[in-house]
Design a protein around this motif. Structure first.
Motif: not given
Length: 371
Positions: A147-173
């Motif tokens: 489990s990890f806690d990434f909060y991706p929407i800041v000032n109604n914009q998507i953080r640039k590294s969100w999907y990179q984080n999901l890629e890493i978690i998907k691959n390692i899981s």
């Protein structure tokens, strides 16, 4: 599908009415920070009456582990034990030892630890790169899930590294054959703005398209001690007295849709994930091919996420609108043998082989299925 909320109640709001409202919002796992085992006992008893489960934490679980586990391990409402939030890699050995102790006493329930997101500093991670931090956790700790806690929407914009984080978690899981759970932010704080339906769907469906097997929300109740007030925590799913805020109905709608479609996500594995649009996030792959069974697949350069999944119910091509405020036009044409999963019912519907332009709502998805 497990749907859990962080900071569900305070000891003062732990009552049957609030547990029933919690369940009505689509949650089935409750997590609250309790100081004493007496507070935890009351929550477990009420959860049993409301037909939900508790991810158990009390200060005594850490300071008096053996007696706490022996007391609660046979409670019908127990889902598992929450033992650590955002540990540094330097804490992994302590987490490992605590898990081993709990597992000796109770091998039937999960032991839960939540990890940092990839925007945490190296000093917080224990002087490791993020990918090494996550990998080391699963190598060193006998964890039941990731489990990890990434909060991706800041000032109604998507953080640039969100999907990179999901890629890493998907691959390692997938590498370690461990399921993962992921968060959505459901409260105003710092630069996180008031939750919207499109924003909540964007977060949770992106998590699912990357393979999440459990969803989490931060937070359920609006925290109101001095720290939380200082940082403007507000518009969580319920107010600090447990009564619903406007966010409640939004989260309920998302959870209901997830439950209708959960058979797709729980019984399938992710084969690949791609992005479409004028630009794609760092650490991701651009989709530059026409998917099998499609004659047309166009988003008119709008930003979209496409997940390819497979399982005992066949193969799935799932497209998500990554705009949290505007609908996305989607032009497609399929060959014979392709069906669409109805978002409102979760049922499989036959579709035409004619060319169609569909508008996918903000943050929402469209699921195609074939054998």
């Amino acid at each position: 599908m497990p749907i859990m909320a962080y900071h569900s109640f305070t000891p003062q709001t732990t009552n049957l009415y609030n547990f029933k409202k919690f369940k009505e919002a689509g949650f089935n796992i409750n997590y609250t920070v309790f100081k004493t085992n007496e507070q935890l006992q009351l929550a477990l008893d009420l959860a049993q009456k409301a037909n939900i489960k508790i991810l158990a934490y009390s200060d005594e679980l850490i300071t008096n582990t053996e007696n706490t586990v022996l007391r609660f391990r046979n409670h019908p409402a127990l889902y598992g034990y929450f033992i650590a939030d955002e540990p540094s890699s330097k804490d992994f050995n302590r987490v490992k030892n605590l898990i081993e102790l709990i597992k000796k006493l109770d091998s039937k329930h999960i032991v839960y630890t939540n990890l940092f997101p990839n925007y945490a500093t190296k000093s917080l991670l224990g002087d490791l790169d993020y990918e090494d931090y996550v990998s080391l956790f699963l190598k060193q700790v006998n964890a039941d899930l990731l489990s990890f806690d990434f909060y991706p929407i800041v000032n109604n914009q998507i953080r640039k590294s969100w999907y990179q984080n999901l890629e890493i978690i998907k691959n390692i899981s997938q590498e370690f054959n461990k399921p993962f759970w992921a968060y959505a932010c459901s409260t105003i704080h710092y630069d996180y703005k008031k939750p919207t339906l499109g924003g909540l769907k964007l977060q949770q469906f992106s998590n699912l398209l990357y393979g999440a097997k459990g969803l989490e929300y931060f937070t359920y109740i609006t925290m109101d001690d001095e720290y939380w007030k200082k940082h403007n925590y507000s518009y969580s799913i319920v107010y600090n007295n447990g009564k619903p805020t406007p966010t409640y109905s939004l989260v309920k709608a998302v959870n209901e849709q997830v439950k209708r479609l959960s058979w797709v996500f729980l019984q399938s594995k992710v084969d690949s994930v791609f992005h479409i649009g004028d630009s794609i996030p760092i650490g991701t792959k651009r989709m530059n091919f026409l998917p099998k069974k499609f004659k047309k697949f166009k988003t008119f350069e709008k930003r979209a996420l496409v997940s390819f999944m497979s399982g005992k119910n066949g193969r799935f091509v799932i497209i998500q609108n990554k705009d949290m405020f505007r609908s996305m036009p989607f032009n497609y044409q399929v060959t014979t043998g392709v069906s669409i999963i109805d978002n409102n019912t979760g049922k499989i519907n036959k579709t035409t082989s004619k060319e169609i332009i569909n508008n996918i709502p903000p943050g929402d998805i469209l699921i195609f299925n074939y054998q």
